[in-house]
Design an enzyme around this catalytic site. Structure first.
Site, PDB file in Angstrom:
ATOM      1  N   GLY A 559       0.831  -1.200   0.000  1.00 19.65           N
ATOM      2  CA  GLY A 559       0.000   0.000   0.000  1.00 19.65           C
ATOM      3  C   GLY A 559       0.862   1.246   0.000  1.00 19.65           C
ATOM      4  O   GLY A 559       2.043   1.204   0.340  1.00 19.65           O
ATOM      5  N   LYS A 565       5.033   4.507   2.111  1.00 22.68           N
ATOM      6  CA  LYS A 565       4.690   3.159   1.658  1.00 22.68           C
ATOM      7  C   LYS A 565       4.500   2.214   2.837  1.00 22.68           C
ATOM      8  O   LYS A 565       5.101   2.385   3.892  1.00 22.68           O
ATOM      9  CB  LYS A 565       5.797   2.615   0.744  1.00 22.68           C
ATOM     10  CG  LYS A 565       5.929   3.355  -0.578  1.00 22.68           C
ATOM     11  CD  LYS A 565       7.018   2.746  -1.443  1.00 22.68           C
ATOM     12  CE  LYS A 565       7.110   3.481  -2.788  1.00 22.68           C
ATOM     13  NZ  LYS A 565       8.169   2.922  -3.653  1.00 22.68           N
ATOM     14  N   VAL A 566       3.665   1.200   2.624  1.00 23.80           N
ATOM     15  CA  VAL A 566       3.427   0.157   3.610  1.00 23.80           C
ATOM     16  C   VAL A 566       3.947  -1.157   3.036  1.00 23.80           C
ATOM     17  O   VAL A 566       3.593  -1.537   1.917  1.00 23.80           O
ATOM     18  CB  VAL A 566       1.936   0.028   3.961  1.00 23.80           C
ATOM     19  CG1 VAL A 566       1.736  -1.034   5.037  1.00 23.80           C
ATOM     20  CG2 VAL A 566       1.374   1.366   4.422  1.00 23.80           C
ATOM     21  N   ASP A 676     -10.276  10.987  10.856  1.00 23.58           N
ATOM     22  CA  ASP A 676     -10.088  10.519   9.476  1.00 23.58           C
ATOM     23  C   ASP A 676     -10.748   9.153   9.294  1.00 23.58           C
ATOM     24  O   ASP A 676     -10.146   8.218   8.771  1.00 23.58           O
ATOM     25  CB  ASP A 676      -8.601  10.452   9.139  1.00 23.58           C
ATOM     26  CG  ASP A 676      -8.346  10.457   7.629  1.00 23.58           C
ATOM     27  OD1 ASP A 676      -9.275  10.819   6.882  1.00 23.58           O
ATOM     28  OD2 ASP A 676      -7.235  10.112   7.212  1.00 23.58           O
TER      29      ASP A 676
END
Length: 887
Positions: A559, A565-566, A676
């Site tokens: 992701g 980034k993951v 969120d």
């Protein structure tokens, strides 16, 4: 000895020849990167070396060099945006062209922010390259504002010329006394359109063909494009992730973006797939596209009976009255067959058939994993108000082994078609965007007024969509989303100059001014992690993180978000984790990094994602979480639609997320407002248990005596509480509003915002409320759920979502009330005959105590409410006895 020297000489000549050929192919022999207004140039984030533009400036005596007053962290690189050159009259650059027979890739960079004593909002620019007009009356400010971009990159492919220099003229347009530019790139390009002339989309009907004496034979009109100048409109890696310039092929430094913002069709958006086969370019030049484009695709899926009933469709906004070249990139790696007629489909452009019976196996000559490109042209005029390109594929051929269609990549170019101009009009704002920008102009701007960290670039979709030449129309399909995101201009805004500060070193010292492992100040106490937070989670060394991710291998990326980034990873031998690595160029990460650690290190709950630890070393900021095997909730609703969730599964996921949010609002020591809430921040583990994630924007406080926290607006548009937006007063009811949007998202399986729909349907919250109040809600629910929801359950669920979306926060329920209603809806779905109605239940209790909590206490013997307090203790009715009415 002489023979040896001859051999060496021949080898040197051979290698030199190969080197020259390679350089000619990839365009290295004539590349210029000019940092306009800079004295010394510099190196950008993609390791390109930029030089000063001074020696190429022919008539710029009256130009002014300057720097922006502040630098927005979402701009991808300091160079070339740290400098600008302003012109008060016509000026020109002469750029040397060493290979006059080659095409030229030209990029113009604009950063319309605040400059000392210069007002870019009044700047209108005209630019020409040789004899072709590239821009006319162009406002970088209006374009950036309309598309909510901080910077604009315009990319052009110029035909070979008969001059040893390329003259770039830039001048103020009309009464404007100001023109400016931040950077110019010129790269010699190989012939990207080396094949046969592309075919015009559309064909004659039998009647038309007969009139023309064609006896019903399809007419294939071709258009010569090789000698035309072009402007890039879109470059999309379909089904794949963003590809940065440094990973492009052929030295062309192109950016390739995700296709998700342009997909049309609600839940009918196919499946993103990746390849595990070896890609062989075969006869295709490798500079046409990087191999990453052909390693992923979007497929319609493997249910033939479903595929024959829909088109896989993308929608792109364009300038009317121009001809467009559409390039398809294909690479079949999904059909386990080398037989012709295994994968056959039709290609449509703007409702006309561009080609029928496309057989990839036949085109690949019976081979698999061979890249292919095919070009088509079409004309878009404004006779019918048309300013869009609709691109679609649909299965074809009754004998095909599988009714399916795929696309790996798309490129769209505007063609001047013999005209001397490629210039389009400045974009206009939608009515919806104007409304919100008018409201926002009355409020204090923040460095980052909204957050969009969805994998699809937000950063990746929004912040980068202008990069690589997508320019004014580069994010057309997300116009409403990004336009409402915020006015990202820094006109009069608070300067965002946060430096890349170490948060916590291996010394694990948290005192003010202590040194981290790198020997630098750990933030002077202003950005350090508290000792309490640090003691509640594990500190990882950078070596451990690199080992877990194979040195941040790109194949481990699962992701991409606003923070960075993951990666998937493995620690301690066999423990799967998700590792979020901050992007150093996104300086906003410092505060989010600290907030995430401070929040999650002190929270333990079954429905909150677990923070295992963190790392701060050598300018790296890394967070380590439990791995969530099933990804985000959104992925299972419409974004790829990995798994069709049953209605019961969806209810249970909604209940889990509500429990997590209710705990944040009432169960922790202080009220925590997530700020969120959205479907991408609800993660699912291997048992489909929902966990709320991403606390980088969360706010907390020791009390809520005022009922709110006054703060700058942050969140994701489409989910944003309009009351919070207007008043900048944050309450837990702001989370309730966002969660109401998620409930309708779960029910309808469509995004919170879809700019491809009619204006009244763009906002899911608005449209769902209209349908709910008119009694037409069943018309817009996910087709997979039709006839599978108990009517009473649907009624209770919809009423709950409707109440969450009340205009005023005081009229919205608490998360405890929402949780009760959802669990009641689940009971109605599973065992409707045994569930008492609220009125029946109320009659059985003392009317003085007939509040919501009494109902819950009486009728919840079968409902499992597993909440944990901050110290991990379980209390089955925790969410109902801890401040049940909210604060």
């Amino acid at each position: 000895m002489l023979l040896t020297k001859i051999r060496i000489l021949l080898l040197f000549i051979c290698l030199s020849s190969v080197s020259r050929s390679l350089h000619a192919a990839i365009g290295d022999q004539n590349s210029l990167f000019l940092a306009c207004g800079s004295q010394n140039g510099g190196t950008d984030e993609d390791e390109r070396k930029w030089e000063s533009d001074t020696k190429y400036l022919v008539s710029g005596d009256k130009s002014v060099t300057t720097q922006p007053q502040s630098h927005d962290p979402s701009v991808p690189s300091v160079v070339p945006y740290i400098n600008a050159r302003f012109f008060h009259s016509e000026s020109s650059y002469n750029l040397p062209v060493k290979n006059q027979s080659a095409h030229i890739l030209l990029r113009l960079h604009f950063y319309p922010t605040t400059y000392p004593n210069l007002n870019v909002s009044n700047s209108y620019i005209s630019v020409s390259a040789g004899k072709v007009t590239l821009l006319n009356n162009f406002s970088a400010f209006i374009t950036a504002q309309a598309w909510s971009q901080n910077y604009i990159i315009k990319e052009y492919l110029l035909a070979p010329m008969d001059s040893p220099t390329l003259e770039i003229k830039i001048k103020p347009f009309g009464n404007s006394s100001l023109a400016f530019i931040n950077g110019i790139e010129m790269i010699t390009s190989p012939d990207l359109f080396y094949g046969p002339d592309p075919v015009m989309a559309g064909f004659n009907t039998d009647e038309e063909a007969s009139d023309n004496g064609d006896n019903g034979v399809v007419s294939q009109q071709t258009i010569s494009v090789k000698e035309n100048n072009m402007e890039l409109m879109y470059r999309v890696n379909v089904g794949g992730q963003y590809i940065p310039p440094k990973n492009d092929s052929g030295g062309l430094m192109r950016s390739w973006y995700e296709d998700t913002p342009y997909l049309y069709g609600g839940s009918a958006v196919g499946i993103a797939m990746s390849n595990n086969m070896t890609i062989n370019y075969d006869a295709l030049p490798s500079y046409v596209a990087p191999i990453s484009v052909y390693e992923s695709c979007r497929s319609m899926g493997f249910e033939s009976n479903v595929n024959v009933n829909y088109n896989l469709t993308w929608v792109f906004n364009v300038d009317a009255n121009f001809t467009y070249l559409v390039r398809f990139h294909w690479c079949d790696f999904i059909v386990d067959s080398t037989k012709i007629n295994s994968l056959v489909f039709n290609v449509y452009i703007n409702g006309q058939i561009a080609e029928s019976q496309v057989d990839l196996v036949a085109m690949q000559h019976g081979k698999m994993a061979i890249p292919l490109v095919k070009d088509y042209v079409t004309h878009v005029d404004d006779k019918n108000g048309d300013d869009q390109l609709w691109i679609a594929v649909h299965p074809s051929g009754d004998n095909a082994a599988l009714a399916n269609a795929i696309v790996n990549g798309l490129e769209i170019f505007k063609i001047n078609g013999g005209n001397t101009s490629l210039a389009g009009q400045n974009p206009t704002m939608s009515d919806l965007m104007k409304k919100y920008q008018d409201e926002q102009s009355k409020e204090e701007e923040a460095p980052r007024a909204f957050s969009d960290k969805d994998k699809s670039h937000s950063t990746t979709v929004i912040g980068t969509a202008a990069a690589g030449g997508v320019a004014a129309f580069g994010v057309a399909a997300v116009l409403v989303i990004v336009a409402l995101k915020r006015k990202r201009r820094t006109m009069g805004a608070e300067s965002c100059t946060t430096s890349w500060l170490p948060i916590y070193g291996s010394s694990k010292s948290h005192s003010s001014g202590t040194k981290s492992a790198s020997g630098r100040s750990a933030g002077g106490g202003s950005t350090t992690i508290s000792s309490d937070a640090a003691s509640n989670c594990r500190y990882f060394s950078l070596a451990e993180i690199k080992q877990a991710t194979k040195n941040f291998d790109e194949s481990y990326v699962i992701g991409v978000g606003g923070f960075g980034k993951v990666y998937k990873g493995v620690i301690d031998g066999d423990t799967k984790v998700a590792i979020k690595r901050s992007n150093p160029s996104s300086q906003q990460g410092v505060n989010e990094f600290q907030t995430e650690i401070e929040m999650l290190s002190k929270l333990r709950h079954r429905h909150l994602v677990s923070l295992i630890g963190f790392c701060e070393e050598n300018n790296e900021m890394v967070l380590v979480y439990d791995h969530m095997a099933h990804g985000t909730l959104r992925e299972h609703l419409y974004k790829g639609n990995k798994t069709i969730l049953s209605w019961k599964q969806r209810l249970e996921i909604c209940i889990g997320a509500a429990r997590g949010l209710h705990y944040l609002h009432t169960g922790a020591k202080y009220t925590i407002i997530h700020r969120d809430v959205k479907s991408t921040n609800i993660l699912l583990n291997d048992k489909w248990v929902a966990k709320v994630s991403d606390f980088g924007l969360s706010k907390t406080g020791p009390n809520m005596n005022q009922g709110h926290v006054t703060t700058v607006v942050k969140g994701s548009f489409g989910y944003l509480d309009p009351e919070y937006f207007r008043r900048q007063q944050l309450t837990e009811k702001s989370d309730v509003y966002s969660y109401g949007v998620v409930l309708f998202e779960v029910l309808c399986a469509r995004p919170a915002l879809n700019p491809n729909l009619p204006k009244e349907q763009v906002s899911l919250a608005d449209w769902a409320l209209v349908c709910q109040r008119k009694g037409h809600l069943e018309d817009i629910i996910d087709p997979h759920l039709k006839g599978k929801i108990n009517p009473e359950c649907l009624k209770k669920f919809a009423e709950t979502a409707e109440k969450c979306l009340a205009d005023s926060g005081i009229d919205r329920p608490s998360m405890g009330d929402v949780l009760w209603n959802l669990e009641y809806a689940l009971q109605l779905q599973e065992n409707p005959d045994s569930v008492l109605s609220p009125s029946e239940a109320t009659n059985q209790v003392d009317h003085d105590n007939a509040d919501q909590n009494s109902l819950i206490a009486m009728h919840r013997s079968t409902l499992s409410l597993e909440s944990e307090n901050a110290y991990g203790n379980t209390d089955d009715v925790f969410s109902q006895i801890v401040n049940p009415t909210g604060r």
